[in-house]
Write a protein that holds these residues in place. Structure first.
Motif, PDB file in Angstrom:
ATOM      1  N   UNK A  25      34.100  34.211  52.868  1.00 45.30           N
ATOM      2  CA  UNK A  25      34.661  34.193  51.519  1.00 45.30           C
ATOM      3  C   UNK A  25      35.510  32.946  51.284  1.00 45.30           C
ATOM      4  N   UNK A  26      36.184  32.501  52.324  1.00 46.10           N
ATOM      5  CA  UNK A  26      36.970  31.274  52.219  1.00 46.10           C
ATOM      6  C   UNK A  26      36.084  30.061  51.984  1.00 46.10           C
ATOM      7  N   UNK A  27      34.917  30.019  52.642  1.00 45.65           N
ATOM      8  CA  UNK A  27      33.969  28.912  52.471  1.00 45.65           C
ATOM      9  C   UNK A  27      33.375  28.914  51.064  1.00 45.65           C
ATOM     10  N   UNK A  28      33.069  30.112  50.557  1.00 42.15           N
ATOM     11  CA  UNK A  28      32.532  30.226  49.195  1.00 42.15           C
ATOM     12  C   UNK A  28      33.558  29.723  48.180  1.00 42.15           C
ATOM     13  N   UNK A  29      34.826  30.136  48.367  1.00 45.70           N
ATOM     14  CA  UNK A  29      35.897  29.691  47.465  1.00 45.70           C
ATOM     15  C   UNK A  29      36.066  28.177  47.529  1.00 45.70           C
ATOM     16  N   UNK A  30      35.995  27.627  48.731  1.00 43.89           N
ATOM     17  CA  UNK A  30      36.145  26.172  48.900  1.00 43.89           C
ATOM     18  C   UNK A  30      35.036  25.413  48.174  1.00 43.89           C
ATOM     19  N   UNK A  31      33.817  25.979  48.226  1.00 37.65           N
ATOM     20  CA  UNK A  31      32.680  25.305  47.586  1.00 37.65           C
ATOM     21  C   UNK A  31      32.783  25.328  46.057  1.00 37.65           C
ATOM     22  N   UNK A  32      33.523  26.295  45.514  1.00 38.61           N
ATOM     23  CA  UNK A  32      33.642  26.425  44.057  1.00 38.61           C
ATOM     24  C   UNK A  32      34.859  25.705  43.488  1.00 38.61           C
ATOM     25  N   UNK A  33      35.816  25.371  44.336  1.00 40.24           N
ATOM     26  CA  UNK A  33      37.083  24.811  43.854  1.00 40.24           C
ATOM     27  C   UNK A  33      36.883  23.505  43.087  1.00 40.24           C
ATOM     28  N   UNK A 163      49.223  24.343  41.502  1.00 44.56           N
ATOM     29  CA  UNK A 163      48.649  23.647  42.641  1.00 44.56           C
ATOM     30  C   UNK A 163      47.734  24.627  43.360  1.00 44.56           C
ATOM     31  N   UNK A 164      47.072  24.155  44.397  1.00 46.83           N
ATOM     32  CA  UNK A 164      46.169  25.050  45.120  1.00 46.83           C
ATOM     33  C   UNK A 164      46.932  26.178  45.814  1.00 46.83           C
ATOM     34  N   UNK A 165      48.239  25.969  46.000  1.00 44.92           N
ATOM     35  CA  UNK A 165      49.077  26.993  46.638  1.00 44.92           C
ATOM     36  C   UNK A 165      49.823  27.873  45.627  1.00 44.92           C
ATOM     37  N   UNK A 208      41.574  26.946  22.690  1.00 48.59           N
ATOM     38  CA  UNK A 208      42.650  27.523  23.490  1.00 48.59           C
ATOM     39  C   UNK A 208      42.133  28.633  24.412  1.00 48.59           C
ATOM     40  N   UNK A 209      41.175  29.414  23.890  1.00 50.60           N
ATOM     41  CA  UNK A 209      40.616  30.510  24.693  1.00 50.60           C
ATOM     42  C   UNK A 209      39.821  29.967  25.866  1.00 50.60           C
ATOM     43  N   UNK A 210      38.911  29.043  25.615  1.00 48.56           N
ATOM     44  CA  UNK A 210      38.049  28.534  26.694  1.00 48.56           C
ATOM     45  C   UNK A 210      38.873  27.772  27.728  1.00 48.56           C
ATOM     46  N   UNK A 211      39.916  27.074  27.276  1.00 51.43           N
ATOM     47  CA  UNK A 211      40.783  26.350  28.212  1.00 51.43           C
ATOM     48  C   UNK A 211      41.529  27.326  29.112  1.00 51.43           C
ATOM     49  N   UNK A 212      42.017  28.439  28.522  1.00 50.83           N
ATOM     50  CA  UNK A 212      42.745  29.448  29.291  1.00 50.83           C
ATOM     51  C   UNK A 212      41.825  30.136  30.302  1.00 50.83           C
ATOM     52  N   UNK A 213      40.584  30.402  29.904  1.00 48.24           N
ATOM     53  CA  UNK A 213      39.625  31.055  30.806  1.00 48.24           C
ATOM     54  C   UNK A 213      39.306  30.152  31.987  1.00 48.24           C
ATOM     55  N   UNK A 214      39.066  28.891  31.714  1.00 50.84           N
ATOM     56  CA  UNK A 214      38.691  27.975  32.798  1.00 50.84           C
ATOM     57  C   UNK A 214      39.858  27.681  33.733  1.00 50.84           C
ATOM     58  N   UNK A 215      41.063  27.639  33.181  1.00 47.79           N
ATOM     59  CA  UNK A 215      42.227  27.434  34.041  1.00 47.79           C
ATOM     60  C   UNK A 215      42.479  28.678  34.894  1.00 47.79           C
ATOM     61  N   UNK A 223      43.563  30.979  44.487  1.00 45.35           N
ATOM     62  CA  UNK A 223      44.299  32.120  45.055  1.00 45.35           C
ATOM     63  C   UNK A 223      43.478  32.810  46.137  1.00 45.35           C
ATOM     64  N   UNK A 224      42.162  32.939  45.903  1.00 43.95           N
ATOM     65  CA  UNK A 224      41.304  33.584  46.907  1.00 43.95           C
ATOM     66  C   UNK A 224      41.202  32.713  48.165  1.00 43.95           C
ATOM     67  N   UNK A 225      41.119  31.414  47.973  1.00 46.90           N
ATOM     68  CA  UNK A 225      41.052  30.492  49.118  1.00 46.90           C
ATOM     69  C   UNK A 225      42.303  30.646  49.986  1.00 46.90           C
ATOM     70  N   UNK A 226      43.471  30.672  49.353  1.00 48.83           N
ATOM     71  CA  UNK A 226      44.729  30.828  50.100  1.00 48.83           C
ATOM     72  C   UNK A 226      44.806  32.190  50.769  1.00 48.83           C
ATOM     73  N   UNK A 227      44.371  33.231  50.051  1.00 53.00           N
ATOM     74  CA  UNK A 227      44.418  34.590  50.611  1.00 53.00           C
ATOM     75  C   UNK A 227      43.488  34.715  51.817  1.00 53.00           C
TER      76      UNK A 227
END
Length: 267
Positions: A25-33, A163-165, A208-215, A223-227
């Protein structure tokens, strides 16, 4: 003693399976970041441009007549709540829902599988798949309802990517628009500023909606990568501790067997 070693061996195997899962799961998250971050930064720039345009318009005295700048006596709030599509992302989803629970919303529009499940939506809207077309459709509905006086405030609960953290749940109020202190640019709007603002508002809310969704999606991945990194470290440490305990138990069992053999031969 043999029963203890058997239990320890089973537990080591179980934790090892969990370790493999967290690594995957960490590798999948890294590939999507990288892609999620790139989409987030592009959306941020687009949202800033829209804000700049609306600030220029709302600074004009004539725009105070626009229905989208009217502050009403009532306080009926509609919320767009953006959460994750999956769990195992630390406190990402919990922080969003905690903030939403602090507010009294007339109606909630959930985006993200976890938000749709929590608020009992008939349709599951994935944050990862949410696109510009979806944003425009939602914006049309919200702008029309605000224009017709069906609610008084529109807010978005999303997650800010620091940040990523670090990621922070936050509330953004979108409607009504506030009067801007921007200086006059000398731009002439045709046919007039109010008409221009009323035409721009749909694009503004959609942006504003699409920007909020993507952020929020980029924050979920981070968060998943860190977890998963944290879970991987904990699992590795647990395996080391269990392996040490297993070796001690095994050594104790061998020592006991030797003692019993020696005692038996003495008899």
């Amino acid at each position: 003693m043999s029963a203890d070693t058997k239990k320890l061996k089973t537990r080591i195997k179980s934790v090892d399976s969990t370790l493999h899962l967290t690594k995957a799961m960490g590798l999948v998250a890294s590939s999507k970041i990288r892609r999620a971050s790139l989409n987030m930064y592009k959306s941020r720039e687009y949202a800033k441009s829209l804000e700049k345009i609306t600030q220029t318009l709302t600074a004009c005295p004539e725009c105070s007549k626009s229905p989208y700048m009217q502050v009403r006596d009532t306080d009926r709030l509609r919320l767009i709540v953006i959460a994750g599509d999956r769990g195992l992302a630390g406190g990402y989803n919990v922080n969003v829902f905690r903030l939403a629970a602090e507010l009294e919303a007339q109606r909630i529009y959930p985006i993200g599988k976890k938000a749709c499940e929590r608020y009992g939506s008939d349709e599951i809207i994935l944050a990862e798949k949410f696109g510009v077309k979806d944003s425009v459709e939602l914006s049309k509905k919200l702008c029309e309802d605000f224009y017709n006086g069906e609610y008084d405030k529109l807010g978005i609960i999303c997650t800010k990517y620091v940040s990523i953290m670090t990621q922070e749940a936050q509330l953004k109020l979108i409607l009504p628009l506030e009067k801007s202190d921007a200086k006059s640019t000398g731009i002439l709007f045709e046919p007039d500023e109010t008409t221009m603002l009323n035409n721009v508002i749909l694009e503004y809310v959609s942006g504003m909606i699409i920007a909020a969704v993507r952020e929020s999606f980029a924050s979920e991945i981070a968060a998943r990568r860190c977890a998963m990194d944290s879970a991987e470290k904990n699992a590795s440490q647990m395996i080391e501790d269990l392996q040490l305990e297993y070796n001690r138990a095994r050594q104790g069992a061998i020592t006991q067997e030797i003692t019993e053999i020696v005692a038996g031969s003495g008899d």
